[in-house]
Design a protein around this motif. Structure first.
Motif, PDB file in Angstrom:
ATOM      1  N   ALA A  77     -32.438 -79.048  -7.739  1.00 18.46           N
ATOM      2  CA  ALA A  77     -33.693 -79.505  -7.137  1.00 18.46           C
ATOM      3  C   ALA A  77     -33.596 -80.947  -6.632  1.00 18.46           C
ATOM      4  N   MET A  78     -32.398 -81.522  -6.627  1.00 17.15           N
ATOM      5  CA  MET A  78     -32.269 -82.929  -6.247  1.00 17.15           C
ATOM      6  C   MET A  78     -32.655 -83.187  -4.793  1.00 17.15           C
ATOM      7  N   ARG A  79     -32.593 -82.185  -3.964  1.00 12.89           N
ATOM      8  CA  ARG A  79     -32.968 -82.365  -2.561  1.00 12.89           C
ATOM      9  C   ARG A  79     -34.397 -82.900  -2.444  1.00 12.89           C
ATOM     10  N   GLU A  80     -35.254 -82.477  -3.353  1.00 12.21           N
ATOM     11  CA  GLU A  80     -36.655 -82.918  -3.310  1.00 12.21           C
ATOM     12  C   GLU A  80     -36.780 -84.426  -3.525  1.00 12.21           C
ATOM     13  N   THR A  81     -35.887 -85.010  -4.320  1.00 12.02           N
ATOM     14  CA  THR A  81     -35.968 -86.462  -4.521  1.00 12.02           C
ATOM     15  C   THR A  81     -35.624 -87.207  -3.228  1.00 12.02           C
ATOM     16  N   HIS A  82     -34.869 -86.558  -2.377  1.00 13.00           N
ATOM     17  CA  HIS A  82     -34.500 -87.163  -1.096  1.00 13.00           C
ATOM     18  C   HIS A  82     -35.610 -86.994  -0.059  1.00 13.00           C
ATOM     19  N   GLU A  83     -36.295 -85.858  -0.094  1.00 14.38           N
ATOM     20  CA  GLU A  83     -37.255 -85.538   0.957  1.00 14.38           C
ATOM     21  C   GLU A  83     -38.723 -85.646   0.533  1.00 14.38           C
TER      22      GLU A  83
END
Length: 195
Positions: A89-95
């Motif tokens: 779920a790390m993509r959410e921290t980017h977007e």
């Protein structure tokens, strides 16, 4: 047309075998082709997951400054391509729209945060650290030695500053934090590296 139970089982087994063969033969190529379309023209970067101190490797595909794909690095020695739920779920921290992208400052007594520039933020932090260090500096300390005789020793430290590391920090960053803490004159260093 009547279908016996035995005929129905033969037809079902044959259809299942046909689908399985089709999945094995045709689908990997189709999946590989669609994956290439998704990341066509993207730059590939390797990085480490920022959630815990395990150091799992990740592969990121970026095009025009936008993260397109994020997956576990199959060549990484720690996770061998797998990711836990946090890493996946790390993509959410980017977007995330809630992610702070500029420094925010709330003046004493104020009820709202104000956007400020990076130079102003660094200047405020540096001044606050310097003022705290200077106001609480301990240059010497009297310590009882052998025979109860007190002696004055140079200690050059402050007890007013402390450093707290985070689970997302690498070993190299932790080494630099430790050196910086010593430079500031404090030995209060703690690190959090738990899942």
């Amino acid at each position: 047309m009547t279908l016996s139970r035995r005929s129905w089982l033969k037809w079902t087994a044959g259809a299942s075998a046909g689908l399985a063969v089709g999945e094995l033969v045709l689908m990997p190529e189709a999946r590989a082709a669609t994956k290439q379309l998704k990341i066509a023209g993207a730059k590939e970067f390797t990085t480490a997951c920022n959630f815990c101190s395990c150091g799992c490797g990740m592969v990121c595909h970026v095009r025009d400054g936008k993260l397109l794909n994020l997956e576990g690095d199959p060549d990484h020695v720690i996770n061998e391509g797998a990711l836990c739920s946090k890493g996946a779920a790390m993509r959410e921290t980017h977007e995330s729209s809630q992610r702070a992208k500029v420094p925010l400052y709330r003046a004493p007594g104020s009820d709202r945060w104000v956007k400020i520039g990076w130079d102003e933020a660094f200047d405020k932090i540096a001044k606050k650290i310097k003022a705290t260090r200077d106001a609480n500096w301990i240059a010497t300390e009297r310590i009882a030695g052998k025979g109860g005789v007190e002696a004055e020793w140079k200690v050059n430290r402050t007890d007013a500053l402390g450093f707290l590391g985070g689970a997302q920090n690498t070993n190299e960053e932790c080494y630099l934090f430790s050196k910086m803490a010593r430079l500031f004159g404090t030995a209060y260093i703690e690190h959090q590296a738990r899942l």
